[in-house]
Design an enzyme around this catalytic site. Structure first.
Site, PDB file in Angstrom:
ATOM      1  CE1 TYR A 127     -10.952  46.990  38.792  1.00 29.89           C
ATOM      2  CE2 TYR A 127      -8.672  47.454  39.393  1.00 29.89           C
ATOM      3  CZ  TYR A 127      -9.937  47.901  39.058  1.00 29.89           C
ATOM      4  OH  TYR A 127     -10.185  49.249  38.959  1.00 29.89           O
ATOM      5  CE  LYS A 157     -11.606  49.029  35.763  1.00 31.14           C
ATOM      6  NZ  LYS A 157     -12.904  49.615  35.416  1.00 31.14           N
ATOM      7  CB  SER A 185      -7.458  51.503  37.051  1.00 25.34           C
ATOM      8  OG  SER A 185      -6.619  51.373  38.169  1.00 25.34           O
TER       9      SER A 185
HETATM   10  P1  NAD Z   1     -18.106  51.382  42.998  1.00 25.87           P
HETATM   11  O1  NAD Z   1     -18.147  49.924  43.251  1.00 25.87           O
HETATM   12  O2  NAD Z   1     -18.460  52.301  44.109  1.00 25.87           O
HETATM   13  O3  NAD Z   1     -19.036  51.747  41.741  1.00 25.87           O
HETATM   14  C1  NAD Z   1     -19.256  50.861  40.677  1.00 25.87           C
HETATM   15  C2  NAD Z   1     -20.758  50.804  40.443  1.00 25.87           C
HETATM   16  O4  NAD Z   1     -21.040  49.926  39.356  1.00 25.87           O
HETATM   17  C3  NAD Z   1     -21.518  50.277  41.663  1.00 25.87           C
HETATM   18  O5  NAD Z   1     -22.586  51.145  41.965  1.00 25.87           O
HETATM   19  C4  NAD Z   1     -22.018  48.897  41.207  1.00 25.87           C
HETATM   20  O6  NAD Z   1     -23.235  48.553  41.829  1.00 25.87           O
HETATM   21  C5  NAD Z   1     -22.142  49.109  39.711  1.00 25.87           C
HETATM   22  N1  NAD Z   1     -22.044  47.894  38.892  1.00 25.87           N
HETATM   23  C6  NAD Z   1     -21.093  46.925  38.951  1.00 25.87           C
HETATM   24  N2  NAD Z   1     -21.325  45.993  38.021  1.00 25.87           N
HETATM   25  C7  NAD Z   1     -22.436  46.377  37.342  1.00 25.87           C
HETATM   26  C8  NAD Z   1     -23.174  45.828  36.271  1.00 25.87           C
HETATM   27  N3  NAD Z   1     -22.828  44.650  35.710  1.00 25.87           N
HETATM   28  N4  NAD Z   1     -24.262  46.487  35.809  1.00 25.87           N
HETATM   29  C9  NAD Z   1     -24.644  47.659  36.370  1.00 25.87           C
HETATM   30  N5  NAD Z   1     -23.982  48.225  37.407  1.00 25.87           N
HETATM   31  C10 NAD Z   1     -22.894  47.584  37.887  1.00 25.87           C
HETATM   32  O7  NAD Z   1     -16.657  51.732  42.427  1.00 25.87           O
HETATM   33  P2  NAD Z   1     -15.997  53.147  42.140  1.00 25.87           P
HETATM   34  O8  NAD Z   1     -14.884  53.311  43.099  1.00 25.87           O
HETATM   35  O9  NAD Z   1     -17.019  54.199  42.023  1.00 25.87           O
HETATM   36  O10 NAD Z   1     -15.345  52.835  40.721  1.00 25.87           O
HETATM   37  C11 NAD Z   1     -15.993  53.168  39.505  1.00 25.87           C
HETATM   38  C12 NAD Z   1     -15.149  52.662  38.355  1.00 25.87           C
HETATM   39  O11 NAD Z   1     -13.848  53.218  38.450  1.00 25.87           O
HETATM   40  C13 NAD Z   1     -14.963  51.141  38.349  1.00 25.87           C
HETATM   41  O12 NAD Z   1     -14.999  50.694  37.016  1.00 25.87           O
HETATM   42  C14 NAD Z   1     -13.582  50.959  38.926  1.00 25.87           C
HETATM   43  O13 NAD Z   1     -12.955  49.797  38.466  1.00 25.87           O
HETATM   44  C15 NAD Z   1     -12.862  52.204  38.417  1.00 25.87           C
HETATM   45  N6  NAD Z   1     -11.724  52.593  39.252  1.00 25.87           N
HETATM   46  C16 NAD Z   1     -11.914  52.785  40.600  1.00 25.87           C
HETATM   47  C17 NAD Z   1     -10.830  53.129  41.394  1.00 25.87           C
HETATM   48  C18 NAD Z   1     -10.998  53.304  42.878  1.00 25.87           C
HETATM   49  O14 NAD Z   1     -10.003  53.257  43.600  1.00 25.87           O
HETATM   50  N7  NAD Z   1     -12.182  53.559  43.418  1.00 25.87           N
HETATM   51  C19 NAD Z   1      -9.547  53.282  40.824  1.00 25.87           C
HETATM   52  C20 NAD Z   1      -9.410  53.111  39.455  1.00 25.87           C
HETATM   53  C21 NAD Z   1     -10.514  52.757  38.663  1.00 25.87           C
HETATM   54  C1  UD1 Z   2      -5.085  49.079  45.024  1.00 25.84           C
HETATM   55  C2  UD1 Z   2      -5.132  47.947  44.027  1.00 25.84           C
HETATM   56  C3  UD1 Z   2      -5.193  48.544  42.622  1.00 25.84           C
HETATM   57  C4  UD1 Z   2      -6.389  49.482  42.497  1.00 25.84           C
HETATM   58  C5  UD1 Z   2      -6.280  50.566  43.575  1.00 25.84           C
HETATM   59  C6  UD1 Z   2      -7.434  51.516  43.567  1.00 25.84           C
HETATM   60  C7  UD1 Z   2      -3.910  46.072  45.072  1.00 25.84           C
HETATM   61  C8  UD1 Z   2      -2.685  45.242  45.025  1.00 25.84           C
HETATM   62  N1  UD1 Z   2      -3.954  47.112  44.187  1.00 25.84           N
HETATM   63  O1  UD1 Z   2      -3.942  49.823  44.749  1.00 25.84           O
HETATM   64  O2  UD1 Z   2      -5.317  47.515  41.662  1.00 25.84           O
HETATM   65  O3  UD1 Z   2      -6.421  50.086  41.220  1.00 25.84           O
HETATM   66  O4  UD1 Z   2      -6.218  49.926  44.862  1.00 25.84           O
HETATM   67  O5  UD1 Z   2      -8.611  50.870  43.947  1.00 25.84           O
HETATM   68  O6  UD1 Z   2      -4.844  45.828  45.833  1.00 25.84           O
HETATM   69  N2  UD1 Z   2      -1.960  50.129  52.615  1.00 25.84           N
HETATM   70  C9  UD1 Z   2      -1.589  49.817  53.895  1.00 25.84           C
HETATM   71  N3  UD1 Z   2      -2.537  49.302  54.723  1.00 25.84           N
HETATM   72  C10 UD1 Z   2      -3.827  49.069  54.328  1.00 25.84           C
HETATM   73  C11 UD1 Z   2      -4.187  49.386  53.009  1.00 25.84           C
HETATM   74  C12 UD1 Z   2      -3.224  49.900  52.171  1.00 25.84           C
HETATM   75  O7  UD1 Z   2      -0.443  50.008  54.305  1.00 25.84           O
HETATM   76  O8  UD1 Z   2      -4.635  48.560  55.139  1.00 25.84           O
HETATM   77  C13 UD1 Z   2      -0.940  50.722  51.717  1.00 25.84           C
HETATM   78  C14 UD1 Z   2      -0.608  49.891  50.494  1.00 25.84           C
HETATM   79  O9  UD1 Z   2       0.394  48.996  50.752  1.00 25.84           O
HETATM   80  C15 UD1 Z   2      -0.222  50.990  49.487  1.00 25.84           C
HETATM   81  C16 UD1 Z   2      -1.095  52.202  49.900  1.00 25.84           C
HETATM   82  O10 UD1 Z   2      -1.471  51.946  51.261  1.00 25.84           O
HETATM   83  O11 UD1 Z   2       1.121  51.343  49.655  1.00 25.84           O
HETATM   84  C17 UD1 Z   2      -2.339  52.368  49.059  1.00 25.84           C
HETATM   85  O12 UD1 Z   2      -3.058  51.160  49.048  1.00 25.84           O
HETATM   86  P1  UD1 Z   2      -4.490  51.018  48.323  1.00 25.84           P
HETATM   87  O13 UD1 Z   2      -5.388  52.094  48.796  1.00 25.84           O
HETATM   88  O14 UD1 Z   2      -4.941  49.611  48.489  1.00 25.84           O
HETATM   89  O15 UD1 Z   2      -4.174  51.326  46.790  1.00 25.84           O
HETATM   90  P2  UD1 Z   2      -3.125  50.665  45.772  1.00 25.84           P
HETATM   91  O16 UD1 Z   2      -2.201  49.751  46.468  1.00 25.84           O
HETATM   92  O17 UD1 Z   2      -2.529  51.770  44.992  1.00 25.84           O
END
Ligand code: NAD
Ligand code: UD1
Length: 340
Positions: free
Chosen positions: A149, A153, A125
């Protein structure tokens, strides 16, 4: 027959990647404990792809269960999505996060090594850049973490780097996602957050559909063009395509590379609200609220390395992102729980 194993394949990014892989002709296995997802997503993926996906229930910390999967199926590579991702929750339950994310990854790697499967794509991430000093952010920027979190990572990145140093025949790609949004254009699969969404796009969608009264914009006094936070929102379908490219890249590569998956363009919170309203012709009431602790002003990628190494770049526009997010939300007002 060889398979790609997706840990966490039923989740938001995993399900979209599963669809992209099936459409590209790969055989796919999902291994998920459904702690944050349901099997419905994968049923829909199979329907959309008109293809079969092997759907297994299990936890990556369960070494015996994982070993059984590798024993039964010939796996060529793993895409490792499984993890917990809620920043606030991670500060309340750090041990749970380190156990699930870090210990889970170590167990997965141990089993992979036992079965001589050494190709891994890891969901990292942009959070590993902490509060970056300059934007756009390239992969050489210093790394830091401000919450468990993010720390999980970062720890996993270090563990995988050490693994490759010790055993150079691994091929590992650390994909550093920026802010994934949007949904498949069918509106059949999408992001289904538990409870009150932490992230901006699902919150906007839930306001638009009437589930929440109004959006709170966290701060309008940041040093950005309109004072609200700037992020690199990336369409989840582009992100899924990036995983396909990473797998193809790993077919001929050893070693470890960190690669940003972002568009390279930053949009503010107000840009997102305005685009959502005007493209979808729906009101998104909002108020200005205090800054959210831990938030940074501006975060967007330099995505050149992905283009150079993977031949990948984001193709979807802001309009695609807000339109597809809204289609998913409108068609599934209660996510997978009670969709129509
Ligand atoms: P998500 O929660 O929708 O998907 C994660 C999946 O992993 C879920 O289906 C959950 O049930 C499964 N899971 C969690 N722990 C597990 C375990 N111990 N064993 C087996 N399955 C397990 O999240 P996502 O948004 O699809 O994210 C996927 C990956 O990408 C995550 O590692 C997350 O940290 C990373 N990531 C997500 C974002 C985001 O904004 N969505 C941003 C950066 C990184
Ligand atoms: C958040 C997480 C980051 C994670 C990322 C993707 C925090 C501090 N950071 O980042 O670790 O990797 O999500 O899952 O939680 N915002 C509003 N109102 C809301 C929600 C968000 O104004 O109700 C704003 C935030 O202040 C930010 C932007 O929208 O400026 C994006 O927010 P968000 O979607 O939560 O992502 P990140 O802050 O980038």
């Amino acid at each position: 027959m060889t398979y790609i194993l997706l840990t966490g394949g039923a989740g938001y990014i995993g399900s979209h990647t599963a669809l992209a892989l099936l459409r590209a002709g790969y055989q796919v296995i999902s291994f998920d404990n459904y702690s944050n997802s349901s099997t419905t997503a994968l049923q829909r993926v199979a329907q959309l792809a008109n293809s079969n996906i092997i759907t297994l229930s299990g936890d990556i910390r369960d070494e015996a269960a994982l070993s059984a999967v590798f024993r039964q199926y010939q796996i060529s590579a793993v895409v490792h999505f499984a993890g917990l991702k809620a920043v606030g929750e991670s500060t309340e339950m750090p041990l749970h996060y380190y156990d699930n994310n870090v210990a889970g990854t170590v167990t997965l790697c141990r089993v992979m090594r036992e079965f001589k499967v050494k190709k891994l794509v890891f969901s990292s991430s942009a959070t590993v850049y902490g509060d970056a000093k300059t934007v756009p952010i390239d992969e050489t920027a210093p790394r830091s973490a401000t919450n468990p979190y993010g720390q999980s990572k970062l720890m996993i990145e270090h563990i995988l780097e050490d693994l490759v140093k010790a055993e150079p025949d691994w091929g590992i790609t650390l994909l550093r996602y920026f802010n994934p949004v949007g949904a498949d254009s069918s509106g059949q699969i999408g992001e289904d957050p538990n409870g009150i969404p932490n992230n901006l796009m699902p919150f906007i969608s839930q306001v638009a559909v009437g589930k929440r009264d109004k959006l709170s914009i966290f701060g309008d006094d940041y040093p950005t063009p309109d004072g609200t936070g700037v992020r690199d929102y990336i369409h989840v379908v582009d992100l899924a395509a990036g995983h396909l490219k990473a797998l193809q890249y790993l077919e001929s590569q050893q070693g470890i590379e960190a690669i940003n998956l972002g568009t390279g363009t930053g949009y503010s919170v107000l840009d997102m609200v305005k685009a959502f309203s005007s493209v979808n012709k729906v009101a998104v009431p909002y108020q200005i609220a205090p800054r959210r602790p831990g938030d940074i002003a501006s975060c967007y990628a330099r995505p050149d390395k992905a283009l150079k190494l993977l031949g990948w770049q984001a193709e979807k526009t802001l309009e695609d992102m807000v339109r597809d997010s809204w289609r998913w939300q409108r068609q599934n007002p209660n996510g997978y729980g009670n969709s129509n």
